[in-house]
Every structure is written in structure tokens, then in C-alpha cells.
Design a protein around this motif. Structure first.
Motif, PDB file in Angstrom:
ATOM      1  N   SER A   1       0.815  -1.213   0.000  1.00 53.40           N
ATOM      2  CA  SER A   1       0.000   0.000   0.000  1.00 53.40           C
ATOM      3  C   SER A   1       0.849   1.263   0.000  1.00 53.40           C
ATOM      4  CB  SER A   1      -0.926   0.005   1.227  1.00 53.40           C
ATOM      5  OG  SER A   1      -1.802  -1.099   1.200  1.00 53.40           O
ATOM      6  N   ILE A   2       2.045   1.199   0.591  1.00 53.16           N
ATOM      7  CA  ILE A   2       2.921   2.375   0.612  1.00 53.16           C
ATOM      8  C   ILE A   2       3.202   2.859  -0.800  1.00 53.16           C
ATOM      9  CG2 ILE A   2       5.285   3.131   1.074  1.00 53.16           C
ATOM     10  CD1 ILE A   2       5.206   1.456   3.622  1.00 53.16           C
ATOM     11  N   PHE A   3       3.502   1.935  -1.717  1.00 56.82           N
ATOM     12  CA  PHE A   3       3.805   2.326  -3.090  1.00 56.82           C
ATOM     13  C   PHE A   3       2.572   2.872  -3.795  1.00 56.82           C
ATOM     14  CE2 PHE A   3       7.106  -0.681  -1.964  1.00 56.82           C
ATOM     15  CZ  PHE A   3       8.247  -0.078  -2.472  1.00 56.82           C
ATOM     16  N   VAL A   4       1.409   2.305  -3.486  1.00 61.43           N
ATOM     17  CA  VAL A   4       0.169   2.804  -4.066  1.00 61.43           C
ATOM     18  C   VAL A   4      -0.098   4.234  -3.597  1.00 61.43           C
ATOM     19  CG1 VAL A   4      -2.330   2.471  -4.202  1.00 61.43           C
ATOM     20  CG2 VAL A   4      -0.805   0.489  -4.257  1.00 61.43           C
ATOM     21  N   PHE A   5       0.077   4.469  -2.298  1.00 60.94           N
ATOM     22  CA  PHE A   5      -0.163   5.803  -1.747  1.00 60.94           C
ATOM     23  C   PHE A   5       0.833   6.822  -2.300  1.00 60.94           C
ATOM     24  CE2 PHE A   5      -2.081   3.738   2.282  1.00 60.94           C
ATOM     25  CZ  PHE A   5      -3.281   3.565   1.608  1.00 60.94           C
ATOM     26  N   LEU A   6       2.100   6.428  -2.402  1.00 60.68           N
ATOM     27  CA  LEU A   6       3.105   7.342  -2.944  1.00 60.68           C
ATOM     28  C   LEU A   6       2.778   7.735  -4.381  1.00 60.68           C
ATOM     29  CD1 LEU A   6       6.437   5.793  -1.590  1.00 60.68           C
ATOM     30  CD2 LEU A   6       5.344   7.903  -0.852  1.00 60.68           C
TER      31      LEU A   6
ATOM     32  N   SER B   1      -4.622  23.309  -0.377  1.00 57.54           N
ATOM     33  CA  SER B   1      -4.283  22.172  -1.240  1.00 57.54           C
ATOM     34  C   SER B   1      -3.854  20.960  -0.432  1.00 57.54           C
ATOM     35  CB  SER B   1      -3.174  22.567  -2.216  1.00 57.54           C
ATOM     36  OG  SER B   1      -3.605  23.599  -3.075  1.00 57.54           O
ATOM     37  N   LEU B   2      -3.111  21.200   0.646  1.00 59.88           N
ATOM     38  CA  LEU B   2      -2.679  20.096   1.503  1.00 59.88           C
ATOM     39  C   LEU B   2      -3.877  19.411   2.138  1.00 59.88           C
ATOM     40  CD1 LEU B   2      -0.380  18.497   2.797  1.00 59.88           C
ATOM     41  CD2 LEU B   2      -0.301  20.208   4.608  1.00 59.88           C
ATOM     42  N   GLY B   3      -4.846  20.191   2.589  1.00 58.59           N
ATOM     43  CA  GLY B   3      -6.055  19.621   3.171  1.00 58.59           C
ATOM     44  C   GLY B   3      -6.831  18.782   2.166  1.00 58.59           C
ATOM     45  N   LEU B   4      -6.945  19.299   0.939  1.00 58.03           N
ATOM     46  CA  LEU B   4      -7.643  18.546  -0.111  1.00 58.03           C
ATOM     47  C   LEU B   4      -6.884  17.271  -0.459  1.00 58.03           C
ATOM     48  CD1 LEU B   4      -8.682  21.481  -2.497  1.00 58.03           C
ATOM     49  CD2 LEU B   4     -10.187  20.115  -1.029  1.00 58.03           C
ATOM     50  N   LEU B   5      -5.549  17.359  -0.460  1.00 57.75           N
ATOM     51  CA  LEU B   5      -4.728  16.189  -0.761  1.00 57.75           C
ATOM     52  C   LEU B   5      -4.946  15.090   0.266  1.00 57.75           C
ATOM     53  CD1 LEU B   5      -2.394  14.876  -2.410  1.00 57.75           C
ATOM     54  CD2 LEU B   5      -0.819  15.994  -0.828  1.00 57.75           C
ATOM     55  N   ILE B   6      -4.957  15.462   1.542  1.00 61.16           N
ATOM     56  CA  ILE B   6      -5.127  14.469   2.604  1.00 61.16           C
ATOM     57  C   ILE B   6      -6.512  13.836   2.544  1.00 61.16           C
ATOM     58  CG2 ILE B   6      -5.241  14.154   5.112  1.00 61.16           C
ATOM     59  CD1 ILE B   6      -3.119  16.336   5.357  1.00 61.16           C
ATOM     60  N   SER B   7      -7.547  14.660   2.358  1.00 61.23           N
ATOM     61  CA  SER B   7      -8.916  14.124   2.313  1.00 61.23           C
ATOM     62  C   SER B   7      -9.117  13.227   1.096  1.00 61.23           C
ATOM     63  CB  SER B   7      -9.928  15.271   2.302  1.00 61.23           C
ATOM     64  OG  SER B   7      -9.749  16.098   1.162  1.00 61.23           O
ATOM     65  N   ASN B   8      -8.603  13.652  -0.069  1.00 59.68           N
ATOM     66  CA  ASN B   8      -8.740  12.820  -1.272  1.00 59.68           C
ATOM     67  C   ASN B   8      -7.952  11.528  -1.147  1.00 59.68           C
ATOM     68  OD1 ASN B   8     -10.424  14.618  -2.618  1.00 59.68           O
ATOM     69  ND2 ASN B   8      -8.718  15.753  -3.519  1.00 59.68           N
ATOM     70  N   LEU B   9      -6.784  11.598  -0.499  1.00 55.73           N
ATOM     71  CA  LEU B   9      -5.991  10.392  -0.316  1.00 55.73           C
ATOM     72  C   LEU B   9      -6.725   9.379   0.553  1.00 55.73           C
ATOM     73  CD1 LEU B   9      -3.269   8.983  -0.809  1.00 55.73           C
ATOM     74  CD2 LEU B   9      -2.418  10.073   1.273  1.00 55.73           C
TER      75      LEU B   9
ATOM     76  N   ASN C   1       1.048  16.740  -8.432  1.00 56.75           N
ATOM     77  CA  ASN C   1       1.350  17.327  -9.747  1.00 56.75           C
ATOM     78  C   ASN C   1       0.131  18.022 -10.339  1.00 56.75           C
ATOM     79  OD1 ASN C   1       4.002  16.442  -9.680  1.00 56.75           O
ATOM     80  ND2 ASN C   1       3.569  14.531 -10.758  1.00 56.75           N
ATOM     81  N   ALA C   2      -1.045  17.422 -10.130  1.00 57.28           N
ATOM     82  CA  ALA C   2      -2.274  18.041 -10.629  1.00 57.28           C
ATOM     83  C   ALA C   2      -2.535  19.378  -9.931  1.00 57.28           C
ATOM     84  CB  ALA C   2      -3.448  17.095 -10.430  1.00 57.28           C
ATOM     85  N   GLN C   3      -2.291  19.424  -8.623  1.00 59.27           N
ATOM     86  CA  GLN C   3      -2.492  20.675  -7.884  1.00 59.27           C
ATOM     87  C   GLN C   3      -1.477  21.735  -8.296  1.00 59.27           C
ATOM     88  OE1 GLN C   3      -2.279  19.143  -3.857  1.00 59.27           O
ATOM     89  NE2 GLN C   3      -4.503  19.197  -3.628  1.00 59.27           N
ATOM     90  N   LYS C   4      -0.228  21.325  -8.537  1.00 59.59           N
ATOM     91  CA  LYS C   4       0.805  22.285  -8.927  1.00 59.59           C
ATOM     92  C   LYS C   4       0.498  22.916 -10.281  1.00 59.59           C
ATOM     93  CE  LYS C   4       4.693  20.358  -6.308  1.00 59.59           C
ATOM     94  NZ  LYS C   4       6.026  19.679  -6.400  1.00 59.59           N
ATOM     95  N   THR C   5      -0.053  22.136 -11.207  1.00 55.36           N
ATOM     96  CA  THR C   5      -0.378  22.693 -12.525  1.00 55.36           C
ATOM     97  C   THR C   5      -1.513  23.704 -12.449  1.00 55.36           C
ATOM     98  OG1 THR C   5      -1.908  20.851 -12.969  1.00 55.36           O
ATOM     99  CG2 THR C   5       0.370  20.596 -13.709  1.00 55.36           C
ATOM    100  N   ARG C   6      -2.271  23.662 -11.363  1.00 52.61           N
ATOM    101  CA  ARG C   6      -3.363  24.619 -11.162  1.00 52.61           C
ATOM    102  C   ARG C   6      -2.996  25.694 -10.139  1.00 52.61           C
ATOM    103  NH1 ARG C   6      -5.273  19.636 -12.237  1.00 52.61           N
ATOM    104  NH2 ARG C   6      -7.065  19.400 -13.634  1.00 52.61           N
TER     105      ARG C   6
END
Length: 224
Positions: free
Chosen positions: A157-162, A187-195, A170-175
Motif C-alpha cells: 500500500s505504501i507504493f500505491v499511496f506514494l 491544497s494540503l487539506g484537499l490532498l489528505i482528504s482525497n488520499l 502534480n495536478a495541484q501544482k499545474t493549477r
């Protein structure tokens, strides 16, 4: 991923994994039993030299690898030195009665050295032995299968999460998601919730994949 790559390509890769497991566990137990800072530092130094000169681990990577436990151990031991103990005061900060006592300082130094020694011993195993061989050896010494399977699933799962983190970042950085403190925090909050939701989805798909391959409650393991 770098740890996994080094574990498969180092110069000690072909040494029997059972020997490396015995050495690693023995050094950890020895460091805990002897409980002397000089012994712990010697173990840390010995393992470091062995990994750098014999296993040919890159120096910069090893320093980065050891910096994480070093940082946590240092913070913990500073806290112990200032807020533990009841012996002779050797340093008074003059702030809210916070002092450093002789027994607390001794405990902090001993704990710090033992932490480095034990993590170095664990690092010797993880940096020279692929995870499949480690799990195979654990099964030989009768570690319960449930723990081995959990470890295998967690490692996978570690590799899947990474991978998911990299894609979403990368998607957030392009925006321009990390342009400024406020956007970065959001963005960090959205990243954690989506993850979190992605992990649930991946876990469900993993269960379907196992069931479709005849999973009967026991994962097959690599047996060289």
C-alpha cells in the motif's frame, strides 16, 4: 522507493538473508541489554561503516536515511533532559523553573544512543535485504501469519499511496495550488482528504483482486 531499490542492488544482496536477520536482531538486543552509550555508539559506527564500505550504500542517501530517527531522537531526548529526573541540578534555564538534572541528562544521552544503535541495526537489515526475503525468514521463526500478511499489505500500500500522492500533487501544482501560504494550506487539506477516499477505493479493489484469484484467507509468500 529508494530504500527498496537499494535493498535489491547493494553488494550484500546475495548474502543469505537469515544471517542478516540474526545479525540485526542480535545487535539490537545487545544494545538494549548492555545499556552503555559507548557501546551503542560503537554499534552505530560499525553498522554505518559496513553499509558504506561493504554494501556500498551511497553516502548521501545513508545520511538522509539516518537523519529522520536522529531528529526524532534528539527532540525526544531534549524533552527528557529538561522535564525528567529528580537528582542534582546541573543547569538552570531560569524559565518557569525548568532545569536539567544529572540523572535526566544521563537518561537522555543513553536513550539517544540506544535509539541510534537500534535503528542502525534495523537499517542494516532493511537496506541490504528485500522485503520478500525478510518476510520469508519471519515465517521460518514462526511469526504469526497474520502479522506477516499485514506487513506485506502495508508495504504494498505504501507504493500505491506514494503514486497517488505524486499524481494529485502534480495536478495541484499545474493549477497553482501551492502558490502562496493560503493556497498551499488548502491544497494540503484537499490532498489528505482525497488520499483517504482513494485509499478506501484501492483497498476495496485489492479485496476484489484477491477474491478473483481464489483468496482463502492466506496470502502466498515468496519462498526462494
Amino acid at each position: 522507493m529508494e530504500i527498496d531499490y537499494i535493498a535489491h542492488t547493494n553488494n550484500l544482496r546475495d548474502v543469505k538473508s537469515t544471517y542478516k536477520l540474526i545479525i540485526s536482531i542480535s545487535l539490537m538486543i545487545f544494545a538494549l541489554i548492555v545499556n552503555l552509550p559507548i557501546v551503542s555508539l560503537f554499534i552505530t559506527f560499525l553498522i554505518g561503516i559496513s553499509l558504506l564500505t561493504i554494501a556500498k550504500i551511497p553516502f548521501k542517501f545513508y545520511i538522509k536515511f539516518m537523519s529522520i530517527p536522529f531528529g526524532f531522537a534528539l527532540i525526544t531526548c531534549i524533552f527528557m533532559a529538561f522535564f525528567f529526573g529528580s537528582g542534582t541540578v546541573i543547569f538552570n534555564t531560569g524559565i518557569l523553573g525548568i532545569v536539567v538534572r544529572e540523572d535526566a541528562l544521563s537518561l537522555a544521552i543513553t536513550t539517544f544512543c540506544r535509539t541510534l544503535a537500534c535503528f542502525s541495526a534495523l537499517g542494516f537489515l532493511s537496506l541490504t535485504t528485500p522485503i520478500a526475503l525478510i518476510l520469508n525468514d519471519l515465517s521460518k521463526i514462526k511469526i504469526p501469519k497474520i502479522f506477516i500478511e499485514i506487513a506485506l499489505l502495508m508495504y504494498t500500500s505504501i507504493f500505491v499511496f506514494l503514486d497517488q500522492i505524486k499524481i494529485m500533487t502534480n495536478a495541484q501544482k499545474t493549477r497553482m495550488g501551492y502558490n502562496g501560504f493560503k493556497n498551499s494550506y488548502r491544497s494540503l487539506g484537499l490532498l489528505i482528504s482525497n488520499l483517504f477516499f482513494r485509499s478506501l477505493d484501492k483497498g476495496e479493489k485489492l479485496q476484489y483482486a484477491l477474491d478473483s484469484r481464489g483468496y482463502n484467507g492466506e496470502l502466498p509468500k515468496y519462498d526462494p
